[in-house]
Design a protein around this motif. Sequence first.
Motif, PDB file in Angstrom:
ATOM      1  N   PHE A   1      13.484  -4.631  21.637  1.00  0.00           N
ATOM      2  CA  PHE A   1      13.178  -3.787  20.818  1.00  0.00           C
ATOM      3  C   PHE A   1      13.932  -2.415  20.558  1.00  0.00           C
ATOM      4  CE2 PHE A   1       9.395  -6.312  21.509  1.00  0.00           C
ATOM      5  CZ  PHE A   1       9.003  -6.708  20.032  1.00  0.00           C
ATOM      6  N   GLY A   2      14.801  -2.339  21.475  1.00  0.00           N
ATOM      7  CA  GLY A   2      15.700  -1.053  21.649  1.00  0.00           C
ATOM      8  C   GLY A   2      16.950  -0.856  20.842  1.00  0.00           C
ATOM      9  N   ALA A   3      17.971  -0.677  21.442  1.00  0.00           N
ATOM     10  CA  ALA A   3      19.248  -0.312  20.477  1.00  0.00           C
ATOM     11  C   ALA A   3      19.723  -1.418  19.587  1.00  0.00           C
ATOM     12  CB  ALA A   3      20.491   0.205  21.381  1.00  0.00           C
ATOM     13  N   SER A   4      19.810  -2.839  20.487  1.00  0.00           N
ATOM     14  CA  SER A   4      20.284  -4.061  19.663  1.00  0.00           C
ATOM     15  C   SER A   4      19.311  -4.294  18.245  1.00  0.00           C
ATOM     16  CB  SER A   4      19.823  -5.303  20.311  1.00  0.00           C
ATOM     17  OG  SER A   4      18.793  -5.531  20.921  1.00  0.00           O
ATOM     18  N   LEU A   5      18.107  -4.078  18.147  1.00  0.00           N
ATOM     19  CA  LEU A   5      17.284  -4.246  16.990  1.00  0.00           C
ATOM     20  C   LEU A   5      17.486  -2.955  16.126  1.00  0.00           C
ATOM     21  CD1 LEU A   5      15.104  -5.529  15.571  1.00  0.00           C
ATOM     22  CD2 LEU A   5      13.399  -4.046  16.832  1.00  0.00           C
ATOM     23  N   THR A   6      17.929  -1.868  16.553  1.00  0.00           N
ATOM     24  CA  THR A   6      18.241  -0.556  15.550  1.00  0.00           C
ATOM     25  C   THR A   6      19.209  -1.070  14.760  1.00  0.00           C
ATOM     26  OG1 THR A   6      16.948   0.783  16.923  1.00  0.00           O
ATOM     27  CG2 THR A   6      18.674   1.802  15.421  1.00  0.00           C
ATOM     28  N   SER A   7      20.225  -1.510  15.722  1.00  0.00           N
ATOM     29  CA  SER A   7      21.655  -1.824  15.224  1.00  0.00           C
ATOM     30  C   SER A   7      21.837  -2.769  14.152  1.00  0.00           C
ATOM     31  CB  SER A   7      22.698  -2.169  16.402  1.00  0.00           C
ATOM     32  OG  SER A   7      24.102  -2.457  15.944  1.00  0.00           O
ATOM     33  N   ARG A   8      20.982  -3.813  14.433  1.00  0.00           N
ATOM     34  CA  ARG A   8      20.912  -4.852  13.426  1.00  0.00           C
ATOM     35  C   ARG A   8      19.994  -4.498  12.026  1.00  0.00           C
ATOM     36  NH1 ARG A   8      21.970  -9.923  14.643  1.00  0.00           N
ATOM     37  NH2 ARG A   8      20.588 -11.030  13.329  1.00  0.00           N
ATOM     38  N   MET A   9      19.157  -3.653  12.259  1.00  0.00           N
ATOM     39  CA  MET A   9      18.598  -3.184  11.100  1.00  0.00           C
ATOM     40  C   MET A   9      19.208  -1.936  10.399  1.00  0.00           C
ATOM     41  SD  MET A   9      15.862  -5.046  10.751  1.00  0.00           S
ATOM     42  CE  MET A   9      16.798  -6.321  11.310  1.00  0.00           C
ATOM     43  N   SER A  10      19.941  -1.405  11.125  1.00  0.00           N
ATOM     44  CA  SER A  10      21.318  -0.466  10.398  1.00  0.00           C
ATOM     45  C   SER A  10      22.057  -1.459   9.591  1.00  0.00           C
ATOM     46  CB  SER A  10      21.644   0.326  11.754  1.00  0.00           C
ATOM     47  OG  SER A  10      22.816   1.400  11.013  1.00  0.00           O
ATOM     48  N   THR A  11      22.661  -2.188  10.218  1.00  0.00           N
ATOM     49  CA  THR A  11      23.532  -3.166   9.508  1.00  0.00           C
ATOM     50  C   THR A  11      22.849  -3.762   8.301  1.00  0.00           C
ATOM     51  OG1 THR A  11      24.704  -3.673  11.441  1.00  0.00           O
ATOM     52  CG2 THR A  11      25.040  -5.455   9.526  1.00  0.00           C
TER      53      THR A  11
ATOM     54  N   PHE B   1      20.290  -2.530   6.652  1.00  0.00           N
ATOM     55  CA  PHE B   1      20.154  -1.516   5.651  1.00  0.00           C
ATOM     56  C   PHE B   1      21.271  -1.432   4.862  1.00  0.00           C
ATOM     57  CE2 PHE B   1      19.639   3.085   4.250  1.00  0.00           C
ATOM     58  CZ  PHE B   1      18.220   3.068   3.810  1.00  0.00           C
ATOM     59  N   HIS B   2      22.432  -1.163   5.310  1.00  0.00           N
ATOM     60  CA  HIS B   2      23.650  -1.120   4.587  1.00  0.00           C
ATOM     61  C   HIS B   2      23.984  -2.278   3.789  1.00  0.00           C
ATOM     62  CE1 HIS B   2      27.946  -0.116   3.913  1.00  0.00           C
ATOM     63  NE2 HIS B   2      28.240  -1.353   4.230  1.00  0.00           N
ATOM     64  N   ASP B   3      23.593  -3.603   4.146  1.00  0.00           N
ATOM     65  CA  ASP B   3      23.427  -4.663   3.455  1.00  0.00           C
ATOM     66  C   ASP B   3      22.604  -4.459   2.186  1.00  0.00           C
ATOM     67  OD1 ASP B   3      25.373  -5.837   5.096  1.00  0.00           O
ATOM     68  OD2 ASP B   3      23.770  -6.817   6.169  1.00  0.00           O
ATOM     69  N   ILE B   4      21.687  -3.882   2.274  1.00  0.00           N
ATOM     70  CA  ILE B   4      20.850  -3.403   1.181  1.00  0.00           C
ATOM     71  C   ILE B   4      21.294  -2.810   0.112  1.00  0.00           C
ATOM     72  CG2 ILE B   4      18.509  -2.715   0.417  1.00  0.00           C
ATOM     73  CD1 ILE B   4      17.327  -3.674   2.909  1.00  0.00           C
ATOM     74  N   SER B   5      21.876  -1.774   0.676  1.00  0.00           N
ATOM     75  CA  SER B   5      22.792  -0.720  -0.190  1.00  0.00           C
ATOM     76  C   SER B   5      23.811  -1.351  -1.154  1.00  0.00           C
ATOM     77  CB  SER B   5      23.471   0.355   0.755  1.00  0.00           C
ATOM     78  OG  SER B   5      24.401   0.090   1.365  1.00  0.00           O
ATOM     79  N   LEU B   6      24.441  -2.447  -0.420  1.00  0.00           N
ATOM     80  CA  LEU B   6      25.360  -3.198  -1.050  1.00  0.00           C
ATOM     81  C   LEU B   6      25.081  -4.048  -2.126  1.00  0.00           C
ATOM     82  CD1 LEU B   6      28.064  -3.658   1.679  1.00  0.00           C
ATOM     83  CD2 LEU B   6      27.929  -2.100   0.129  1.00  0.00           C
ATOM     84  N   HIS B   7      23.589  -4.312  -1.977  1.00  0.00           N
ATOM     85  CA  HIS B   7      22.863  -5.497  -2.735  1.00  0.00           C
ATOM     86  C   HIS B   7      23.592  -6.602  -2.482  1.00  0.00           C
ATOM     87  CE1 HIS B   7      20.918  -7.089  -6.760  1.00  0.00           C
ATOM     88  NE2 HIS B   7      20.415  -7.565  -5.499  1.00  0.00           N
TER      89      HIS B   7
ATOM     90  N   GLY C   1      19.397   7.799  -6.193  1.00  0.00           N
ATOM     91  CA  GLY C   1      20.231   8.549  -5.264  1.00  0.00           C
ATOM     92  C   GLY C   1      20.420   7.725  -3.744  1.00  0.00           C
ATOM     93  N   SER C   2      21.207   8.744  -3.127  1.00  0.00           N
ATOM     94  CA  SER C   2      21.666   7.926  -1.744  1.00  0.00           C
ATOM     95  C   SER C   2      20.459   8.023  -0.700  1.00  0.00           C
ATOM     96  CB  SER C   2      22.792   8.724  -1.331  1.00  0.00           C
ATOM     97  OG  SER C   2      22.632   9.984  -1.027  1.00  0.00           O
ATOM     98  N   SER C   3      20.678   7.015   0.177  1.00  0.00           N
ATOM     99  CA  SER C   3      19.723   7.021   1.334  1.00  0.00           C
ATOM    100  C   SER C   3      20.187   6.692   2.374  1.00  0.00           C
ATOM    101  CB  SER C   3      18.521   5.851   0.966  1.00  0.00           C
ATOM    102  OG  SER C   3      17.888   5.943   0.068  1.00  0.00           O
ATOM    103  N   ILE C   4      19.830   7.409   3.728  1.00  0.00           N
ATOM    104  CA  ILE C   4      20.407   7.524   4.844  1.00  0.00           C
ATOM    105  C   ILE C   4      19.356   6.870   5.851  1.00  0.00           C
ATOM    106  CG2 ILE C   4      21.523   8.852   6.896  1.00  0.00           C
ATOM    107  CD1 ILE C   4      21.957  10.990   4.535  1.00  0.00           C
ATOM    108  N   PHE C   5      19.946   5.882   6.588  1.00  0.00           N
ATOM    109  CA  PHE C   5      19.159   5.081   7.562  1.00  0.00           C
ATOM    110  C   PHE C   5      19.124   6.046   8.864  1.00  0.00           C
ATOM    111  CE2 PHE C   5      18.991   2.533  11.398  1.00  0.00           C
ATOM    112  CZ  PHE C   5      17.724   1.710  10.933  1.00  0.00           C
ATOM    113  N   LEU C   6      17.800   6.161   9.280  1.00  0.00           N
ATOM    114  CA  LEU C   6      17.501   7.005  10.451  1.00  0.00           C
ATOM    115  C   LEU C   6      16.947   6.260  11.577  1.00  0.00           C
ATOM    116  CD1 LEU C   6      15.401   9.809   8.778  1.00  0.00           C
ATOM    117  CD2 LEU C   6      17.759  10.015   9.164  1.00  0.00           C
ATOM    118  N   GLY C   7      16.419   4.958  11.376  1.00  0.00           N
ATOM    119  CA  GLY C   7      16.098   4.370  12.470  1.00  0.00           C
ATOM    120  C   GLY C   7      14.842   3.346  12.016  1.00  0.00           C
ATOM    121  N   VAL C   8      14.277   2.632  13.097  1.00  0.00           N
ATOM    122  CA  VAL C   8      13.130   2.053  12.842  1.00  0.00           C
ATOM    123  C   VAL C   8      11.942   2.267  13.719  1.00  0.00           C
ATOM    124  CG1 VAL C   8      14.768  -0.397  12.969  1.00  0.00           C
ATOM    125  CG2 VAL C   8      13.687   0.471  14.905  1.00  0.00           C
ATOM    126  N   ASN C   9      10.810   1.931  12.992  1.00  0.00           N
ATOM    127  CA  ASN C   9       9.243   2.165  13.581  1.00  0.00           C
ATOM    128  C   ASN C   9       8.884   0.854  13.841  1.00  0.00           C
ATOM    129  OD1 ASN C   9       7.029   3.297  14.555  1.00  0.00           O
ATOM    130  ND2 ASN C   9       6.549   4.083  12.584  1.00  0.00           N
TER     131      ASN C   9
END
Length: 211
Positions: free
Chosen positions: A48-58, A60-66, A119-127
């Motif tokens: 549930f650490g950095a690897s999950l956060t990294s995947r969800m960050s990616t 989130f970016h994919d969502i921004s690109l639709h 407006g723009s959205s900036i990914f902060l992390g996962v909860n």
Amino acid sequence: MTFLVSRNVRTLAATLVTLSLVTLDCTLNASASSAAPTHWAQNVEPSFGASLTSRMSTFFHDISLHSLAQAEKVFFPESAYISMKTGRIPSPAKDYVNRLIGFFGLDLAAYHTSLFTHGSSIFLGVNVNPADAAWIQPGWCENSIGYWHIPGVRLVYRQGKVVRSVAVASLISWQGVWYVVHLGPNPRPRYVGTVDAPALGRGIPGPAGGC
């Protein structure tokens, strides 16, 4: 003298042959080792650490690109789904494309609209609450292969000066990696794209349950 030279030549030749065989054996073993697939125990809970956060960050970016094509890289693989569902439901391949990917595409559009059209959205992390994760045994929920399931992982982001979050309804594991399997709520009353549990702040992950 001739005898000594001949014996030395034979000794040298034997040594070279031995060294060649050792080198060949090492090379073959190394090749076999590198070619051999690595098998992650399916019942080992992913991180549930950095690897999950990294995947969800990616993601989130994919969502921004639709971009459905990009977002599918973090979506549960079709081959894995077919392996899990064969013999359990009719036509797993059709179910994957028509239902899972169908809903995923609708939800992706809804999340893009909610997160990025104002407006723009900036990914902060996962909860995420790791205690909500559960091992789904083979035979449960119409699956022939067991897997880990975690519901309600929240994507936390900042929109302007406001921190908000939305849930990813369901992630499941395959070979030690978390994949999105339901983005919006599942089940849902209507066949429309739906953002799961939008909230101000980091929100509350979960709840536990489901499969």
